[in-house]
Design a protein around this motif. Structure first.
Motif, PDB file in Angstrom:
ATOM      1  N   ASN A 142      -7.452   5.771  -7.395  1.00  0.00           N
ATOM      2  CA  ASN A 142      -8.807   5.253  -7.612  1.00  0.00           C
ATOM      3  C   ASN A 142      -9.875   6.302  -7.326  1.00  0.00           C
ATOM      4  OD1 ASN A 142      -7.316   4.583  -5.161  1.00  0.00           O
ATOM      5  ND2 ASN A 142      -9.291   4.059  -4.332  1.00  0.00           N
ATOM      6  N   ALA A 178      -5.586   5.243   3.541  1.00  0.00           N
ATOM      7  CA  ALA A 178      -5.465   6.175   2.422  1.00  0.00           C
ATOM      8  C   ALA A 178      -5.888   5.521   1.112  1.00  0.00           C
ATOM      9  CB  ALA A 178      -4.028   6.684   2.313  1.00  0.00           C
ATOM     10  N   ASP A 179      -5.695   4.218   1.018  1.00  0.00           N
ATOM     11  CA  ASP A 179      -6.040   3.499  -0.197  1.00  0.00           C
ATOM     12  C   ASP A 179      -7.556   3.396  -0.379  1.00  0.00           C
ATOM     13  OD1 ASP A 179      -5.003   1.766  -2.429  1.00  0.00           O
ATOM     14  OD2 ASP A 179      -6.395   0.381  -1.456  1.00  0.00           O
ATOM     15  N   PRO A 216       0.835  -1.201   0.000  1.00  0.00           N
ATOM     16  CA  PRO A 216       0.000   0.000   0.000  1.00  0.00           C
ATOM     17  C   PRO A 216       0.872   1.253   0.000  1.00  0.00           C
ATOM     18  CG  PRO A 216       0.023  -1.000   2.192  1.00  0.00           C
ATOM     19  CD  PRO A 216       0.820  -1.900   1.283  1.00  0.00           C
ATOM     20  N   GLY A 217       0.424   2.268  -0.719  1.00  0.00           N
ATOM     21  CA  GLY A 217       1.172   3.529  -0.755  1.00  0.00           C
ATOM     22  C   GLY A 217       0.197   4.682  -0.702  1.00  0.00           C
ATOM     23  N   PHE A 218       0.627   5.858  -1.102  1.00  0.00           N
ATOM     24  CA  PHE A 218      -0.275   7.012  -1.076  1.00  0.00           C
ATOM     25  C   PHE A 218      -0.447   7.538  -2.493  1.00  0.00           C
ATOM     26  CE2 PHE A 218       1.703   6.687   3.051  1.00  0.00           C
ATOM     27  CZ  PHE A 218       0.626   6.794   3.911  1.00  0.00           C
ATOM     28  N   ASN A 219      -1.016   6.711  -3.338  1.00  0.00           N
ATOM     29  CA  ASN A 219      -1.083   7.082  -4.741  1.00  0.00           C
ATOM     30  C   ASN A 219      -2.384   7.761  -5.161  1.00  0.00           C
ATOM     31  OD1 ASN A 219       1.499   5.985  -5.123  1.00  0.00           O
ATOM     32  ND2 ASN A 219       0.601   3.933  -5.209  1.00  0.00           N
ATOM     33  N   PHE A 220      -3.455   7.510  -4.379  1.00  0.00           N
ATOM     34  CA  PHE A 220      -4.736   8.200  -4.589  1.00  0.00           C
ATOM     35  C   PHE A 220      -5.214   8.145  -6.035  1.00  0.00           C
ATOM     36  CE2 PHE A 220      -3.010  11.199  -1.131  1.00  0.00           C
ATOM     37  CZ  PHE A 220      -3.267  10.260  -0.168  1.00  0.00           C
ATOM     38  N   ARG A 229      -8.309  12.871   1.980  1.00  0.00           N
ATOM     39  CA  ARG A 229      -7.041  12.146   2.150  1.00  0.00           C
ATOM     40  C   ARG A 229      -5.863  12.927   1.586  1.00  0.00           C
ATOM     41  NH1 ARG A 229      -8.247   7.039  -1.819  1.00  0.00           N
ATOM     42  NH2 ARG A 229      -8.598   8.206  -3.717  1.00  0.00           N
ATOM     43  N   ILE A 276      -1.865   3.645   8.057  1.00  0.00           N
ATOM     44  CA  ILE A 276      -2.314   4.840   7.343  1.00  0.00           C
ATOM     45  C   ILE A 276      -2.380   4.634   5.835  1.00  0.00           C
ATOM     46  CG2 ILE A 276      -1.701   6.588   9.068  1.00  0.00           C
ATOM     47  CD1 ILE A 276       0.897   7.032   7.635  1.00  0.00           C
ATOM     48  N   ALA A 277      -1.481   3.824   5.282  1.00  0.00           N
ATOM     49  CA  ALA A 277      -1.498   3.649   3.830  1.00  0.00           C
ATOM     50  C   ALA A 277      -2.730   2.849   3.403  1.00  0.00           C
ATOM     51  CB  ALA A 277      -0.223   2.959   3.357  1.00  0.00           C
TER      52      ALA A 277
END
Ligand SMILES: Nc1ncnc2c1ncn2[C@@H]1O[C@H](COP(=O)(O)OP(=O)(O)O)[C@@H](O)[C@H]1O
Ligand SMILES: Nc1ncnc2c1ncn2[C@@H]1O[C@H](COP(=O)(O)OP(=O)(O)O)[C@@H](O)[C@H]1O
Ligand SMILES: [Mg+2]
Ligand SMILES: [Mg+2]
Lengths: 274, 325
Positions: free
Chosen positions: A274, B217-218, A268-272, B237, B213-214
């Motif tokens: 979707n 955030a997803d 998981p990352g913070f790609n935003f 977010r 948190i990730a």
């Protein structure tokens, strides 16, 4: 890795290690099938290295750890410590081996004996190995607690595991693992039950210990980001087979095996997007 | 109108040492079809919020104040009977460590059929069975695995079955409490995709709870960061994770390892969790905060508006001081 390190004898070596378990297929059928938990594993870990073993659950990571601390013997293959084969050690030699290779387990809520105080937990290896007397042992425990970041040590001496937070329990496990000044420590997902702010502090502790005592680690994880932060080299394991080994940076920046690529994509990352 | 609006909610647990103020004066709302994430470290009150919204608080717990308005009803004043009709039908929950909660001696499809029947006693057997099939296909469990017992499922499939059970009565709101914490990354990735897909397909609202948190955030477009029973920062977010303002949010983000961020990591000081019994006034993060301000220890901070959607529970001058650093 420098030339000089390359020609050193690895501290730990696995040569063609296979581990099979026999298991009933399920409760309806009586026939036994063999589970091949590890299939022909070869690895060499150099002194002062933090070596990462990365893979999803069931891939065989803990089995490697258990073989290394001699909770079990391999079905096939050789495990060497400082160049010497260690298969089927007995008596004194086994005791000596066990003092040199320690393990920190995944679950800080299960790995500590709830009936032993923190002092008793950490002192036990000294007693078992007949090191020191009551006084020197006490000093050694206090010193080790401080090193593990449980400070002042006196405050923790008479406490019990249930009175500590998860992060503090893992520090107790670290203290117990280092008190005999081992050559090698297996850390099996030591932070998977901890919050990020606590996990990063424990990683810092492992890095400090490596530096101070020239300790070598096998760090087991399913978290590639943690492996990249902590490890010099990593091996990716899938279904009991090592599919890729290399410097942590190289494996993550330029993965070769499709399974490694899959593992990277799943982080998981913070790609935003979707 | 919001589907759920929680206002000034406080929840406490009676204990030998005194009242544990687990959730303190929190307010938030969620619209139909939106996803709201609660993130914070263990013990910060996330599960307590979920259990309060499900009417499942244990004996020693009580709602100390506040309103929980769901579709015009105030859940804070529900009695047992009202909860029984409501729970699982309007709001359902995927519980922490739920995978182990599947009944080992009952086939998976029967466990889901049972949930449907309880809330729809008039539904015919064949309708129930069709509903079960529909839900299973939604969570992508193959039809030939419907009659299996739970132990025949992998961890990921068990979690899909748990999600199927939460979906059984087509609730308006699903609360997912650490639904992927016991799973490894690859299975986690599949389950998160599943939750997002279902949420879109059914226009369900989701409250997603995690210490990771990730992961939050997803899944979630809106975020509440919690510390010691308080919500300390809320926003989209992008606001919360790309321009965090509360010192705790910064600490949390600063210590979180991702594949790209592994180099500029801040290792925080060893910290004590706030004492939820003795701490009544003041900012609960004050003991661990870099601001070292006296004010925060005695005076409870207030919400500072940073945008129409972004707020932080702090003192304005301290937030700005931090910004200028
Ligand atoms: N004592 C045992 N008996 C039978 N099978 C086992 C035993 N220990 C591990 N296994 C099997 O070996 C495989 C690898 O397990 P493990 O090393 O625990 O994986 P990991 O630590 O990567 O999750 C799994 O399929 C597991 O079920
Ligand atoms: N049954 C209980 N009795 C007393 N205290 C409790 C009980 N359940 C939870 N708590 C306390 O309430 C606080 C919040 O817990 P919880 O909501 O489970 O946090 P989270 O889900 O964020 O980890 C913690 O300090 C916890 O110790
Ligand atoms: Mg394991
Ligand atoms: Mg919880």
């Amino acid at each position: 890795m420098t030339e000089e390190q390359n020609i050193q004898t690895p501290i730990i070596e696995l040569n063609g290690v296979t581990k099979e378990y026999s298991s009933k297929k399920n409760f309806l059928s009586k026939g036994e099938t063999n589970i091949i938990a590890l299939n022909n594993i070869s690895l060499a870990i150099q002194k002062k290295e933090i070596f990462g073993l990365v893979g999803q659950s069931g891939s065989g990571k803990t089995t490697i750890g258990r073989l290394l601390v001699k909770l079990e013997e391999p079905t096939k293959g050789i495990i060497k410590l400082n160049g010497k084969p260690t298969n089927k050690l007995k008596g004194k030699a086994l005791k000596h081996y066990r003092s040199k290779v320690q393990m920190i387990f995944q679950d800080p809520y299960q790995s500590l004996n709830p009936h032993l105080s923190i002092a008793e937990t950490i002192i036990e290896p000294l007693v078992v190995n007949k090191i020191g007397n009551a006084l020197t042992r006490r000093d050694k425990v206090l010193e080790t607690l401080e090193i593990a970041g449980l400070s002042p040590g006196e405050d923790f001496f008479h406490r019990y595991p249930h009175q500590l937070s998860g992060g503090q329990r893992q520090r107790v496990a670290v203290a117990r693992a280092i008190i005999l000044d081992p050559d090698f420590i297996v850390a099996d997902e030591p932070t998977s039950m901890l919050d990020a702010t606590i996990a990063i502090q424990l990683f810092q502790l492992l890095l400090d210990i490596r530096k101070k005592f020239k300790m070598t680690f096998l760090f087991i994880t399913h978290n590639l980001a943690a492996a990249r932060y902590l490890c010099d080299r990593i091996a990716v394991i899938h279904n009991g087979v090592i599919v890729e080994t290399g410097s942590a940076d190289k494996v993550i920046k330029d993965p070769q095996h499709p399974y490694t690529k899959k593992l990277i994509l799943a982080q998981p990352g913070f790609n935003f997007k979707n | 109108m919001a589907l759920l609006k929680v206002e000034n909610l406080s929840v406490g647990y009676k204990s030998k040492k005194g009242m544990v103020n687990a959730v303190n004066n929190i307010s938030f709302s969620i619209e139909q079809g939106r996803s709201l994430g609660f993130v914070g470290e263990s013990g910060c009150g996330k599960t307590t919020i979920g259990m309060t919204l499900m009417g499942l608080l244990p004996e020693n717990a009580s709602i100390l104040k506040g309103d929980i308005i769901f579709n015009g009803n105030n859940l804070a004043s529900f009695n047992d009977e009202k909860w029984r009709a409501f729970r699982g039908k309007e709001i359902s929950m995927i519980f922490q460590a739920a995978m182990n909660a599947l009944n080992p001696v009952i086939r998976v499809d029967e466990q889901i059929a049972e949930v449907i029947q309880i809330h729809n006693p008039a539904m015919s057997k064949s309708d129930v069975s069709n509903q079960v099939k529909k839900i299973f296909s939604l969570v992508e469990i193959p039809e030939d695995r419907l009659r299996d017992f739970p132990h025949q499922y992998s961890g990921g499939m068990k979690q899909r079955a748990i999600i199927a059970m939460a979906l059984a009565c087509a609730p308006k709101l699903i609360i997912a409490d650490e639904p992927t914490t016991a799973l490894d990354v690859i299975v986690q990735d599949q389950i998160l995709k599943e939750i997002k897909k279902i949420q879109k397909a059914l226009n369900t609202s989701v409250i997603f709870i995690s210490h990771d948190i990730a992961v939050v955030a997803d899944v979630c477009k809106d975020i509440c960061v919690m510390y010691g029973g308080h919500i300390v920062e809320k926003g989209t977010r992008e606001e919360v994770f790309k321009s965090p303002r509360h010192p705790y949010t910064k600490t949390l983000l600063g210590s979180y390892l991702t594949l790209d961020s592994y180099e500029d990591i801040n290792v925080p000081e060893i910290r004590e969790a706030p004492d939820l019994i003795t701490m009544t006034g003041g900012c609960r993060f004050s003991a661990n905060c870099n601001c070292k301000s006296q004010k925060c220890q005695c005076q409870t901070p207030e919400w500072v508006n940073l945008s129409s959607t972004h707020q932080a529970l702090c003192f304005e001058e301290l937030l700005n001081k931090d910004k200028n650093d």
